[in-house]
Design a protein around this motif. Structure first.
Motif, PDB file in Angstrom:
ATOM      1  N   ASN A  40       0.830  -1.202   0.000  1.00 61.00           N
ATOM      2  CA  ASN A  40       0.000   0.000   0.000  1.00 61.00           C
ATOM      3  C   ASN A  40       0.866   1.254   0.000  1.00 61.00           C
ATOM      4  OD1 ASN A  40      -2.357  -1.424  -0.079  1.00 61.00           O
ATOM      5  ND2 ASN A  40      -2.826  -1.211   2.091  1.00 61.00           N
ATOM      6  N   ASP A  71       5.049   5.895   5.143  1.00 63.35           N
ATOM      7  CA  ASP A  71       5.430   6.252   3.770  1.00 63.35           C
ATOM      8  C   ASP A  71       5.320   7.752   3.528  1.00 63.35           C
ATOM      9  OD1 ASP A  71       2.750   7.051   2.646  1.00 63.35           O
ATOM     10  OD2 ASP A  71       2.242   4.954   3.035  1.00 63.35           O
ATOM     11  N   ILE A  76      -4.367   9.796   2.713  1.00 67.73           N
ATOM     12  CA  ILE A  76      -5.727   9.288   2.489  1.00 67.73           C
ATOM     13  C   ILE A  76      -6.720  10.367   2.914  1.00 67.73           C
ATOM     14  CG2 ILE A  76      -7.324   7.387   3.004  1.00 67.73           C
ATOM     15  CD1 ILE A  76      -4.797   5.895   4.106  1.00 67.73           C
ATOM     16  N   VAL A  84     -11.473   2.499   4.338  1.00 64.40           N
ATOM     17  CA  VAL A  84     -10.356   1.791   3.696  1.00 64.40           C
ATOM     18  C   VAL A  84      -9.664   0.816   4.649  1.00 64.40           C
ATOM     19  CG1 VAL A  84      -9.915   3.484   1.863  1.00 64.40           C
ATOM     20  CG2 VAL A  84      -8.607   3.603   3.966  1.00 64.40           C
ATOM     21  N   TYR A  90     -13.105  -2.447  -0.049  1.00 66.65           N
ATOM     22  CA  TYR A  90     -13.261  -1.005  -0.182  1.00 66.65           C
ATOM     23  C   TYR A  90     -11.885  -0.454  -0.501  1.00 66.65           C
ATOM     24  CZ  TYR A  90     -15.126   3.656   0.575  1.00 66.65           C
ATOM     25  OH  TYR A  90     -15.554   4.950   0.397  1.00 66.65           O
ATOM     26  N   SER A  92      -9.347   2.259  -3.497  1.00 68.07           N
ATOM     27  CA  SER A  92      -9.291   3.203  -4.613  1.00 68.07           C
ATOM     28  C   SER A  92      -8.655   2.554  -5.837  1.00 68.07           C
ATOM     29  CB  SER A  92      -8.464   4.420  -4.190  1.00 68.07           C
ATOM     30  OG  SER A  92      -7.173   3.985  -3.792  1.00 68.07           O
ATOM     31  N   VAL A 102      -5.335  -4.814  -5.673  1.00 64.89           N
ATOM     32  CA  VAL A 102      -6.421  -4.911  -6.639  1.00 64.89           C
ATOM     33  C   VAL A 102      -7.766  -5.193  -6.003  1.00 64.89           C
ATOM     34  CG1 VAL A 102      -5.358  -5.545  -8.833  1.00 64.89           C
ATOM     35  CG2 VAL A 102      -5.621  -7.287  -7.080  1.00 64.89           C
ATOM     36  N   PHE A 103      -7.747  -5.961  -4.913  1.00 66.02           N
ATOM     37  CA  PHE A 103      -9.025  -6.470  -4.403  1.00 66.02           C
ATOM     38  C   PHE A 103      -9.690  -5.546  -3.379  1.00 66.02           C
ATOM     39  CE2 PHE A 103      -6.418 -10.404  -5.132  1.00 66.02           C
ATOM     40  CZ  PHE A 103      -7.036 -10.754  -6.318  1.00 66.02           C
ATOM     41  N   LEU A 105      -8.702  -5.537  -0.297  1.00 68.52           N
ATOM     42  CA  LEU A 105      -8.831  -6.530   0.776  1.00 68.52           C
ATOM     43  C   LEU A 105      -7.625  -6.526   1.729  1.00 68.52           C
ATOM     44  CD1 LEU A 105     -10.161  -9.177   1.930  1.00 68.52           C
ATOM     45  CD2 LEU A 105      -8.820 -10.431   0.250  1.00 68.52           C
ATOM     46  N   GLY A 106      -6.409  -6.388   1.148  1.00 66.30           N
ATOM     47  CA  GLY A 106      -5.172  -6.665   1.879  1.00 66.30           C
ATOM     48  C   GLY A 106      -5.083  -6.137   3.290  1.00 66.30           C
ATOM     49  N   LYS A 108      -7.223  -4.933   5.264  1.00 64.63           N
ATOM     50  CA  LYS A 108      -8.289  -5.401   6.156  1.00 64.63           C
ATOM     51  C   LYS A 108      -7.993  -6.791   6.711  1.00 64.63           C
ATOM     52  CE  LYS A 108     -10.232  -3.256   3.153  1.00 64.63           C
ATOM     53  NZ  LYS A 108      -9.831  -2.160   2.265  1.00 64.63           N
ATOM     54  N   THR A 164       1.548   8.520   5.132  1.00 62.18           N
ATOM     55  CA  THR A 164       0.699   7.727   6.010  1.00 62.18           C
ATOM     56  C   THR A 164       1.553   6.828   6.895  1.00 62.18           C
ATOM     57  OG1 THR A 164      -1.004   7.714   4.307  1.00 62.18           O
ATOM     58  CG2 THR A 164      -1.210   6.054   6.019  1.00 62.18           C
TER      59      THR A 164
HETATM   60  P1  ADP Z   1      -6.044  -2.532  -2.106  1.00 64.34           P
HETATM   61  O1  ADP Z   1      -4.634  -2.175  -1.825  1.00 64.34           O
HETATM   62  O2  ADP Z   1      -6.187  -3.834  -2.817  1.00 64.34           O
HETATM   63  O3  ADP Z   1      -6.846  -1.452  -2.728  1.00 64.34           O
HETATM   64  P2  ADP Z   1      -6.266  -2.476   0.791  1.00 64.34           P
HETATM   65  O4  ADP Z   1      -7.299  -3.050   1.689  1.00 64.34           O
HETATM   66  O5  ADP Z   1      -4.870  -2.924   1.020  1.00 64.34           O
HETATM   67  O6  ADP Z   1      -6.749  -2.804  -0.689  1.00 64.34           O
HETATM   68  O7  ADP Z   1      -6.304  -0.901   0.886  1.00 64.34           O
HETATM   69  C1  ADP Z   1      -7.520  -0.226   0.707  1.00 64.34           C
HETATM   70  C2  ADP Z   1      -7.321   1.192   0.235  1.00 64.34           C
HETATM   71  O8  ADP Z   1      -6.750   1.949   1.274  1.00 64.34           O
HETATM   72  C3  ADP Z   1      -6.397   1.369  -0.922  1.00 64.34           C
HETATM   73  O9  ADP Z   1      -7.065   1.158  -2.157  1.00 64.34           O
HETATM   74  C4  ADP Z   1      -5.936   2.816  -0.743  1.00 64.34           C
HETATM   75  O10 ADP Z   1      -6.889   3.685  -1.319  1.00 64.34           O
HETATM   76  C5  ADP Z   1      -5.986   3.022   0.756  1.00 64.34           C
HETATM   77  N1  ADP Z   1      -4.669   2.940   1.415  1.00 64.34           N
HETATM   78  C6  ADP Z   1      -4.218   1.945   2.196  1.00 64.34           C
HETATM   79  N2  ADP Z   1      -2.972   2.208   2.657  1.00 64.34           N
HETATM   80  C7  ADP Z   1      -2.623   3.408   2.135  1.00 64.34           C
HETATM   81  C8  ADP Z   1      -1.456   4.249   2.235  1.00 64.34           C
HETATM   82  N3  ADP Z   1      -0.384   3.876   2.937  1.00 64.34           N
HETATM   83  N4  ADP Z   1      -1.480   5.434   1.590  1.00 64.34           N
HETATM   84  C9  ADP Z   1      -2.544   5.820   0.847  1.00 64.34           C
HETATM   85  N5  ADP Z   1      -3.664   5.072   0.712  1.00 64.34           N
HETATM   86  C10 ADP Z   1      -3.721   3.882   1.352  1.00 64.34           C
END
Ligand code: ADP
Ligand code: MG
Length: 509
Positions: A40, A71, A76, A84, A90, A92, A102-103, A105-106, A108, A164
């Motif tokens: 992420n 990072d 966000i 998220v 859920y 972006s 992509v999913f 999901l990670g 969470k 973040t």
């Molecule tokens: P995915 O990475 O497959 O979209 P995640 O559950 O890992 O699914 O993350 C969900 C969403 O949270 C991401 O699509 C992103 O929009 C936001 N997100 C998570 N971690 C970060 C981060 N470190 N910086 C910015 N956005 C983040």
């Protein structure tokens, strides 16, 4: 007797089936947690043209482990933070663009695992690029309803730049996960030589500085390719268009590489009038349309603007930086596609130097820049590498050879949601074979050069051994001094070696 019926929320499903997302035991879960957070962090930086600086911290706390990843990404939006991190599915990244996630999901899964093993929430501090504030949340998941639960929220003036920080206290086995986590971070550095990765762990710290400030051009959001549609996707797209739109306009607006001529030709071929209004299409029409769109073979190839290959130049840099080999080469193949999804295959091959000899090439597999560390045996790359007769390329095992492969696509055909192995889609298999064979040919050239040079050197050493003796013998039958003859012979030998070296170099070209 009557059955009891009820629904299952997405969070509940993954809570019960966490092993399919890689959270099968405390070792794997710790590795997977680090991986999800780092992925992420990278998506939040490189996808947006920011050179990533990522800090990873792991600290064991009696039986539990704290994992912190920070990072310098885009941050966000504060109102999105609860969802998220607290709602399965859920995010972006549900767009046609190459990202590691992509999913939706990670992270969470990491939150769920922490929640059920230690009861602790995720702590998130985030600040966006143009904001003056930073927001700190503590979030958990209401598993039954798949909704976020906000435990605390603080807002303050921001102290640093944008980015973040995510912190979890989870169950994990550092002792057993250490090797995988360190190897994951090293491999990430290999595929992303433009990233600086700092790791602070219980056994000391590791700092991998960026080897390059060059960031590959970020991927752009694209449209679907007409070959990638199905009835459901068509229905959704039609629902989002005006009923008065004609079929030709609809195809032009919604699909990749479809202009007026292509759209009209297709309609005629498929038996639809080009100016049929969308409102007039029946369910049967939709079924025919979806089928014909898949069948038609005169669409333009999918455009690769959605993809972001690393480039042969950076890959070679990355593999040299991390493996320190004697020889390295890299190839980026031209774009290709399967089922309407564009993809690009990249391969790097390294030989000798610090690479330890092994009985089969060591593999470093990547998909959308994610290092894949598990399930190598199930991956198409292993299949391709094993099917090659390496003796053709002058490789005799045990040999110090390593192969890096990178498949990037808007849809990687992963074998599971844990994203560890790529399925053997024939188109991808073919591209991988072509690229690996090309790298093999380059290696053969190098190895035969080394062989030849070695032979020339051996000749020199052998002849030098006898120069003294020959000079003495010649001086006996000739009046010149031994020294003069020796110098002449040396000169002759030097010329001979040079001539052989040059002849060889010319032969090569
Ligand atoms: P995915 O990475 O497959 O979209 P995640 O559950 O890992 O699914 O993350 C969900 C969403 O949270 C991401 O699509 C992103 O929009 C936001 N997100 C998570 N971690 C970060 C981060 N470190 N910086 C910015 N956005 C983040
Ligand atoms: Mg993710």
């Amino acid at each position: 007797m009557t059955e009891k019926y009820k629904g299952l929320s997405a969070a509940e499903f993954f809570y019960k089936n966490r092993e399919i997302a890689g959270f099968s035991n405390p070792t794997r879960a710790l590795y997977q947690t680090v991986r999800e957070l780092v992925e992420n962090a990278l998506d939040a930086t490189e996808t947006h043209g920011i050179l990533p600086t990522i800090k990873v911290m792991i600290k064991p706390l009696d039986g539990k482990v704290m994992v912190k990843v920070e990072d310098n990404g885009i941050g966000i939006p504060p109102e999105e933070i609860p969802n998220v991190f607290g709602r399965v599915f859920y995010g972006s990244k549900y767009q046609l663009r190459q990202t590691r996630g992509v999913f939706g999901l990670g992270v969470k899964m990491a939150v769920l695992y922490a929640q059920i093993t230690t009861g602790k929430p995720i702590r998130v501090v985030s600040s966006m690029q143009n904001s003056e504030f930073e927001y700190e949340y503590e979030v958990q998941i209401d598993i039954q309803h798949n909704t976020p639960v906000i435990l605390s929220l603080k807002v303050r003036k921001k102290r640093k730049g944008h980015g973040t920080l995510v912190e979890l206290i989870t169950e994990g086995n550092w002792f057993l996960a250490r090797r995988k986590i360190e190897s994951y971070l090293r491999r990430t550095a290999m595929i992303a030589p433009y990233a600086t990765i700092l790791f602070e762990g219980p056994n000391g710290s590791l700092e991998i500085k960026r080897a390059s400030r060059k960031l590959p051009p970020p991927p752009q959001v694209g449209k679907y390719h007409p070959k990638g549609v199905d009835i459901e996707l068509l229905k959704i797209m039609i629902r989002n268009s005006s009923k008065k739109t004609t079929l030709v306009e609809f195809l032009m607006e919604n699909f990749d590489g479809v202009g007026k001529i292509t759209a009209t030709k297709f309609c005629e071929w498929a038996g639809f009038s080009p100016d049929t209004k969308l409102g007039k299409l029946t369910m049967e029409d939709l079924e025919v349309l979806a089928r014909k769109m898949k069948e038609y073979n005169k669409w333009r190839r999918p455009k690769p603007i959605t993809l972001s290959p690393v480039s042969a130049e950076l890959l070679e840099k990355g593999i040299r930086h991390v493996l320190n080999p004697e020889f390295a080469t890299a190839i980026t193949r031209p774009p290709s596609s399967y089922g309407g999804n564009p993809f690009i295959v990249e391969v790097a091959l390294a030989y000798g130097g610090e690479i330890p000899p092994s009985n089969t090439p060591i593999l470093y597999r990547f998909a959308n820049r994610i290092p894949l560390l598990y399930d190598e045996g199930a991956d198409v790359v292993r299949k391709v590498v094993d099917s090659i007769d390496w003796s053709i390329y002058k490789v005799k095992f045990p040999a110090p050879i390593a192969i890096l492969t990178h498949v990037c696509s808007t849809k990687i055909p992963f074998k599971g949601v844990g994203k560890e192995a790529v399925a053997d889609v024939p188109e991808i298999e073919k591209e991988l074979t072509t690229a690996i064979r090309e790298a093999g040919r380059r290696l053969r050239l190098y190895l035969s050069k080394v062989e030849k040079m070695y032979a020339i050197k051996r000749r020199k050493v052998t002849i030098e051994k006898y120069i003294g003796e020959v000079a003495r013998a010649l001086a006996y039958i000739d009046d010149s001094s031994e020294k003069v003859i020796m110098a002449k012979l040396r000169e002759l030998l030097k010329k001979d070696i040079e001539r052989r070296g040059v002849a060889y170099a010319e032969e090569e070209q």
